[in-house]
Design a protein around this motif. Structure first.
Motif: not given
Length: 62
Positions: A4-7, A18-21, A40-43
């Motif tokens: 996952k990727y978080m912006f 941002v680093k995702v936990d 925003t969270v993306m695969s």
């Protein structure tokens, strides 16, 4: 479950990754939202697809 990727976008409109936990994505996103940031969270597949779309838009406006 893939990566996952978080912006996060602050009130000034500046976005950064941002680093995702992985175990606490919902909690982490809620904390950013409560601080007044847009999240925003993306695969991994979504990130690639949006990146390709952004490149196509950029190229068509050159």
């Amino acid at each position: 479950m893939g990566k996952k990727y978080m912006f996060v976008t602050d009130s000034n409109g500046k976005s950064h990754e941002v680093k995702v936990d992985p175990k606490n994505v919902s909690r982490q996103a809620a904390e950013h939202r409560s601080a007044g940031r847009e999240v925003t969270v993306m695969s991994e597949d979504e990130r690639i697809r949006y990146g390709q779309t952004a490149n196509q838009i950029r190229d068509s406006h050159r």
